[in-house]
Scaffold this motif. Structure first.
Motif, short mmCIF file in Angstrom:
data_model
loop_
_atom_site.label_atom_id
_atom_site.label_comp_id
_atom_site.label_asym_id
_atom_site.label_seq_id
_atom_site.Cartn_x
_atom_site.Cartn_y
_atom_site.Cartn_z
N VAL A 9 0.83 -1.21 0.00
CA VAL A 9 0.00 0.00 0.00
C VAL A 9 0.86 1.25 0.00
N LEU A 10 1.94 1.24 0.78
CA LEU A 10 2.82 2.41 0.85
C LEU A 10 3.44 2.72 -0.50
N ILE A 11 3.99 1.70 -1.14
CA ILE A 11 4.66 1.94 -2.43
C ILE A 11 3.66 2.41 -3.48
N LEU A 12 2.54 1.69 -3.61
CA LEU A 12 1.56 2.03 -4.64
C LEU A 12 0.91 3.39 -4.40
N SER A 13 0.55 3.68 -3.16
CA SER A 13 -0.08 4.97 -2.87
C SER A 13 0.91 6.12 -3.07
N ASN A 14 2.16 5.93 -2.66
CA ASN A 14 3.17 6.98 -2.87
C ASN A 14 3.37 7.25 -4.36
N VAL A 15 3.44 6.19 -5.15
CA VAL A 15 3.65 6.35 -6.59
C VAL A 15 2.47 7.08 -7.23
N ILE A 16 1.26 6.66 -6.92
CA ILE A 16 0.07 7.29 -7.52
C ILE A 16 -0.06 8.73 -7.09
N ILE A 17 0.12 9.00 -5.80
CA ILE A 17 -0.03 10.37 -5.29
C ILE A 17 1.06 11.27 -5.85
N SER A 18 2.28 10.75 -5.98
CA SER A 18 3.35 11.54 -6.58
C SER A 18 3.04 11.86 -8.03
N ALA A 19 2.44 10.90 -8.74
CA ALA A 19 2.14 11.10 -10.17
C ALA A 19 1.06 12.16 -10.39
N ILE A 20 0.13 12.29 -9.46
CA ILE A 20 -0.98 13.24 -9.66
C ILE A 20 -0.85 14.49 -8.79
N LYS B 173 0.57 17.28 -9.01
CA LYS B 173 0.50 18.61 -9.62
C LYS B 173 -0.88 18.95 -10.17
N ILE B 174 -1.76 17.97 -10.23
CA ILE B 174 -3.09 18.24 -10.79
C ILE B 174 -4.19 18.18 -9.74
N VAL B 175 -3.85 17.81 -8.51
CA VAL B 175 -4.85 17.74 -7.44
C VAL B 175 -4.86 19.05 -6.67
N PRO B 176 -5.98 19.75 -6.61
CA PRO B 176 -6.05 21.00 -5.86
C PRO B 176 -5.75 20.78 -4.37
N ASP B 177 -5.05 21.71 -3.75
CA ASP B 177 -4.69 21.59 -2.35
C ASP B 177 -5.91 21.42 -1.45
N GLU B 178 -7.03 22.06 -1.82
CA GLU B 178 -8.21 22.04 -0.97
C GLU B 178 -8.80 20.64 -0.80
N ILE B 179 -8.58 19.76 -1.76
CA ILE B 179 -9.20 18.42 -1.69
C ILE B 179 -8.14 17.31 -1.68
N ARG B 180 -6.90 17.66 -1.44
CA ARG B 180 -5.84 16.65 -1.56
C ARG B 180 -6.01 15.51 -0.54
N ILE B 181 -6.40 15.82 0.70
CA ILE B 181 -6.53 14.78 1.73
C ILE B 181 -7.64 13.79 1.36
N PRO B 182 -8.85 14.25 0.99
CA PRO B 182 -9.87 13.27 0.56
C PRO B 182 -9.42 12.44 -0.63
N VAL B 183 -8.71 13.05 -1.57
CA VAL B 183 -8.21 12.29 -2.73
C VAL B 183 -7.24 11.22 -2.28
N TYR B 184 -6.33 11.58 -1.37
CA TYR B 184 -5.35 10.61 -0.86
C TYR B 184 -6.07 9.44 -0.18
N ILE B 185 -7.08 9.75 0.60
CA ILE B 185 -7.80 8.70 1.34
C ILE B 185 -8.53 7.77 0.38
N VAL B 186 -9.12 8.32 -0.67
CA VAL B 186 -9.81 7.48 -1.66
C VAL B 186 -8.81 6.54 -2.35
N ILE B 187 -7.65 7.07 -2.71
CA ILE B 187 -6.62 6.24 -3.35
C ILE B 187 -6.17 5.13 -2.42
N ILE B 188 -5.88 5.48 -1.17
CA ILE B 188 -5.41 4.50 -0.19
C ILE B 188 -6.48 3.45 0.08
#
Length: 218
Positions: free
Chosen positions: A47-58, A60-75
């Motif tokens: 989970v750590l490797i895959l989530s880090n890779v996906i979050i790093s890849a996106i 620059k396109i994820v707005p700061d205001e919603i980044r935490i919900p986006v991270y949680i959905v990915i995880i």
């Protein structure tokens, strides 16, 4: 820090369990056997490797205001996929770990590395960071479970997670008369955690003092 130093830091210096004190709830709960620890460690690494890779890849396109919900959905998505794989191919491990597999979603280590590192670094660096932190977590839970299982039962027992009838290792290290059942309880988990965390803290202090002395010599 360069990539190797950052990777190595997750093992001891910045160990997520014994140095950063993250993911303590699951650590205390699942470290009754080495089998549990290895299974949980493998799941957290993935989970750590895959989530880090996906979050790093996106990042620059994820707005700061919603980044935490986006991270949680990915995880949460990654955890669900891994849980389904474990349930399909290692049902005994799934039963043993129980609710703690889906609780990886709210493990502070996963979200913490996503926010503190993956959202600010490239894909390769983030993948290496996830591997280092995952291995650090795995080393921590395996060390705790080894101590607790051996002291509580006197036996080190390893079975194939994909076939529980296949025993890889079953060796008695302590005579049954000298086992301490306390270490199979929550109290034993806290004692083991405290001792190992103190040892890691002492090691870090010694390393810092040695580095400071080396700096003064220069």
């Amino acid at each position: 820090m360069n990539r190797f130093e950052n990777f190595k830091a997750g093992l001891i210096k910045d160990n997520p369990v014994f140095s950063l004190y993250l993911g303590i709830c699951s650590t205390l709960a699942i470290t009754t056997t080495v089998n549990n620890a290895i299974g949980m460690g493998a799941a957290v690494i993935m989970v750590l490797i895959l989530s880090n890779v996906i979050i790093s890849a996106i990042r620059k396109i994820v707005p700061d205001e919603i980044r935490i919900p986006v991270y949680i959905v990915i995880i949460a998505t990654l955890v669900k996929i891994i849980q389904m794989l474990i349930e399909a191919y290692a049902p005994a491990l799934n039963t043993s770990l129980g609710v703690f597999i889906p609780l990886i979603v709210v493990n502070c280590i996963i979200l913490g590395r996503a926010e503190a590192f993956a959202s600010k670094h490239g894909i390769a660096d983030s993948a290496l960071d996830g591997l280092g932190m995952g291995l650090g977590y795995t080393l921590a839970v395996v060390a705790m479970s080894f101590i607790r299982e051996v002291l509580a039962t006197g036996v080190l027992n390893l079975v194939n997670p994909f076939n529980e009838a296949q025993v890889w290792l079953n060796v008695r290290l302590i005579p049954e008369a000298y086992t301490i059942s306390l270490f199979n309880s929550p109290v034993g988990a806290f004692i083991t955690f405290a001792i190992l965390a103190a040892l890691v803290g002492a090691y870090k202090k010694h390393a810092d003092e040695k580095a400071a002395q080396a700096g003064e010599v220069k």
